[in-house]
Structures are given as C-alpha cells and as structure tokens.
Design a protein around this motif. Structure first.
Motif, PDB file in Angstrom:
ATOM      1  N   GLN A  13      11.181  23.604  46.390  1.00 49.61           N
ATOM      2  CA  GLN A  13      10.797  24.916  46.898  1.00 49.61           C
ATOM      3  C   GLN A  13      10.028  25.769  45.883  1.00 49.61           C
ATOM      4  N   VAL A  15      13.550  19.373  58.247  1.00 50.95           N
ATOM      5  CA  VAL A  15      12.581  20.121  59.050  1.00 50.95           C
ATOM      6  C   VAL A  15      11.475  19.166  59.470  1.00 50.95           C
ATOM      7  N   THR A  68       4.810  27.328  58.926  1.00 47.30           N
ATOM      8  CA  THR A  68       6.070  27.982  59.298  1.00 47.30           C
ATOM      9  C   THR A  68       7.189  27.587  58.343  1.00 47.30           C
ATOM     10  N   VAL A  69       7.217  26.338  57.934  1.00 47.40           N
ATOM     11  CA  VAL A  69       8.262  25.876  57.011  1.00 47.40           C
ATOM     12  C   VAL A  69       8.210  26.659  55.709  1.00 47.40           C
ATOM     13  N   TYR A  70       7.016  26.772  55.113  1.00 43.80           N
ATOM     14  CA  TYR A  70       6.914  27.456  53.823  1.00 43.80           C
ATOM     15  C   TYR A  70       7.121  28.961  53.962  1.00 43.80           C
ATOM     16  N   ARG A 122       9.254  30.277  56.038  1.00 47.66           N
ATOM     17  CA  ARG A 122      10.717  30.405  56.120  1.00 47.66           C
ATOM     18  C   ARG A 122      11.365  30.225  54.748  1.00 47.66           C
ATOM     19  N   SER A 137      10.741  33.455  52.708  1.00 48.38           N
ATOM     20  CA  SER A 137      11.575  34.576  53.165  1.00 48.38           C
ATOM     21  C   SER A 137      13.067  34.270  53.085  1.00 48.38           C
ATOM     22  N   ARG A 138      13.395  33.068  52.592  1.00 46.25           N
ATOM     23  CA  ARG A 138      14.779  32.610  52.415  1.00 46.25           C
ATOM     24  C   ARG A 138      15.542  32.594  53.734  1.00 46.25           C
ATOM     25  N   GLU A 139      14.831  32.220  54.813  1.00 47.17           N
ATOM     26  CA  GLU A 139      15.479  32.067  56.112  1.00 47.17           C
ATOM     27  C   GLU A 139      16.269  30.766  56.194  1.00 47.17           C
ATOM     28  N   ILE A 140      15.929  29.799  55.345  1.00 51.09           N
ATOM     29  CA  ILE A 140      16.661  28.532  55.324  1.00 51.09           C
ATOM     30  C   ILE A 140      17.750  28.647  54.273  1.00 51.09           C
TER      31      ILE A 140
END
Length: 331
Positions: A39, A302, A309-311, A313, A316-319
């Motif tokens: 990440q 994922v 969209t993956v990056y 997320r 934004s630390r949604e994962i």
C-alpha cells in the motif's frame, strides 16, 4: 490479450493490455492467481514523477509453460515470485519459490512483506533475548514484529492508531504501546534495536532516545514525506550522546541470490553471501506455513478490474485489513 495494472501518470490507475515476451530457456510462465498490494509503496509511486509505472510486489502463479533448461518444476505447480500486477507471470525459475502444499495463495504472498525486515534480522547486532521495538503496525510493521518474535527476541510494537494496535495484537504480538515508552524503566536504555516501519521522523527520534548505548535504530519505513516539524539537531543530539547506530534498513543490502566463487565463472561475478533475499522469502514461507503468524481476519482480496477504485479506497483507509491482494482469477 492479457491485462495488467498500469500507473500511466500521477495518481492515475488503469487496467491495460500487454503481450507476453518469448519464453526463455531458463524461464517458467503461467496465469497469475493473486498479487500483493504494497500500500505505502504503490501510493508513493503514484505520487511520484516517473511514469508510466507497472506496479507489483509479489505474485503467486500456476506454472503452465516450462523452458527446456528448467528442472524440478512441474506444470500445475504454484510458485511465489516478485511479480507485477498482471494476468500472467514469467520469470527465470531461479527467481521463484514453491508455495507449500495446501497454503492459501493470499497467505503465501505475505512472505514478500516479511522479506522487507528480514534483512534487518539478518544484519542486526542485537541477539535473541534482546528487546526489540517495532515502530508502526502497518503491513510491514506487523510482519517485522513476527520476524523478530519468531527469532527469539522480546518484541514490542509502538502504534498510535487503535485499529492497528488491535490488529497487531490479534496477530499474536501481546506487547503493544500507543507511544514510545520513554519513561518506562523496563525499556529506557534497555532496547537493543528499534526498527522503524513508519517513516515518521518523530518515531525515529524516539527510537534514538530509548535504545541502550550502542543500540541500533534501523530505518525500514520509507520517509515518503515530512510528518513532523523536527530539526536535524534533535536527532543528531540523541544519536551522538546516546552512542546510537542509526542506519538504513534497505532490504537490498543483501544480494537477491547468493553466488559462490567459481574460478571458471569469475568474470560473471560472485558474492559468497551467507544470506540472500530469496533465502529470506523461503524462510518466511516456512514460518507462515507452520502457523507462526495469525492472519485470520487480516487479509482481504479485491478484483483488479477497477484499480482506480481500489487505490482510492486504500488512500482513504476504507479497507480495514492490513493485507490486500488482487484476485486475478476473478477476471
């Protein structure tokens, strides 16, 4: 045509097409099962200036084609490699490793992240039984803590984020702190090694303040940007008066593969290295397969068809999970 993830320009993420190169005699090739997202590294690349970038950190693939010089590998074998985020993998066989039978590909990928701090484990002056503090409980930090715990060190982790503290404890590391325990007599002046996996200046300064005389502070986390308003004098003062060995934790300090001296191959180069990167990956795969690291609830997959969209997320630390893998079999 097979697909791969490309960063064509700053903070742009697309799924593009590519052609496989001709298979060389020493190579193997096959469809990708999963690839690991690093990440911090990949977002750091996306924020950089050199493009296009083909990102990727580690891959698990199933062997379908084998070059004529390759021995000991069969079609259908699962192999670990340092590969791009793409639908096929093609590598010299020497730069791949077998995945232990029955191991989930997503778990096997973590051997790559364990390798980041494995170099420090191989080169440190600290010895088993010594106190080691890991700063930062991101993906690299969690696995660094386990590397040293498995190696027999007394390991603690410093992490200000409560979710990450919970995750590192869930993984099996009991001693976790929200801040460096500078005033704790059990730590102050008794820590042999601080491994900074945060890239944060304040963590490095705290590490220089807590280690014992002649202790080490190793910079494993990349300082992608400035986080704190600290002067170089503060770090220099702590290093000088505490006799600290402050150094880089560059994982490529050791060779990718050891190569013994052979007179007939003198001009091809040799290193006589006792340790190498793939030896570290192999060790990590064994440790993971033996169940030394609890990753339950810490790994997620994922789809690679919408990398933007993956990056987003991830940024934004949604994962919530620290370990994220692309599932290439979902395409």
């Amino acid at each position: 045509m097979p697909k791969e993830i490309i960063f064509p320009e700053k903070n742009s993420f697309v799924l593009g097409s590519y052609d496989d190169a001709p298979l060389q005699p020493d190579e193997i090739r096959g469809p990708t099962v999963a690839t690991l997202i690093s990440q911090g590294t990949e977002l750091g690349w996306a924020d950089g200036d050199a493009f296009p970038i083909r990102p990727g950190y580690a891959a698990i693939f199933r062997v379908e084609e084998i070059g004529p010089e390759v021995t000991g590998i069969r079609k259908g074998d699962l192999r670990f490699c340092m590969g791009y985020h793409r639908q096929t993998q093609q590598h010299p066989a020497i730069y791949t490793l077998p995945v232990p039978e029955g191991m989930a590909p997503e778990r096997a990928l973590l051997a790559r992240l364990m390798g980041v701090s494995m170099t420090t484990l191989m080169t440190t002056r600290a010895r088993p039984g010594d106190k080691v503090v890991i700063c930062g409980a991101g993906p690299v930090g969690i696995l660094a803590a386990h590397n040293f715990a498995i190696g027999g060190y007394e390991v603690s982790v410093v992490e200000p984020d409560p979710l990450r503290r919970e995750q590192v404890q869930k993984s099996g590391i009991a001693a976790v702190h929200s801040a460096m325990p500078l005033d704790d007599p059990d730590y102050q002046g008794k820590v042999a090694l601080v491994v900074d996996c945060s890239g944060h200046e304040a963590a490095v300064l705290d590490g220089c303040k807590i280690v014992r005389k002649m202790g080490e502070v190793v910079l494993v986390g990349v300082p992608w940007r400035q986080y704190a308003n600290l002067s170089a004098h503060e770090v220099l003062n702590a290093v000088f008066f505490n006799f600290v060995s402050l150094r880089s934790g560059w994982e490529w300090e050791i060779p990718v593969r050891s190569r013994d001296f052979v007179w007939e191959e003198l001009l091809e180069g040799y290193n006589n290295a006792p340790h190498d990167s793939f030896g570290g990956f192999e060790r990590a795969l064994k440790w993971l397969n033996a169940g030394h690291v609890n990753t339950e609830g810490l790994v997620t997959t994922v789809r690679p068809d919408d990398p933007s969209t993956v990056y987003a997320r991830i940024r934004s630390r949604e994962i919530a999970e620290p370990f994220i893998a692309y599932d290439w079999e979902s395409l």
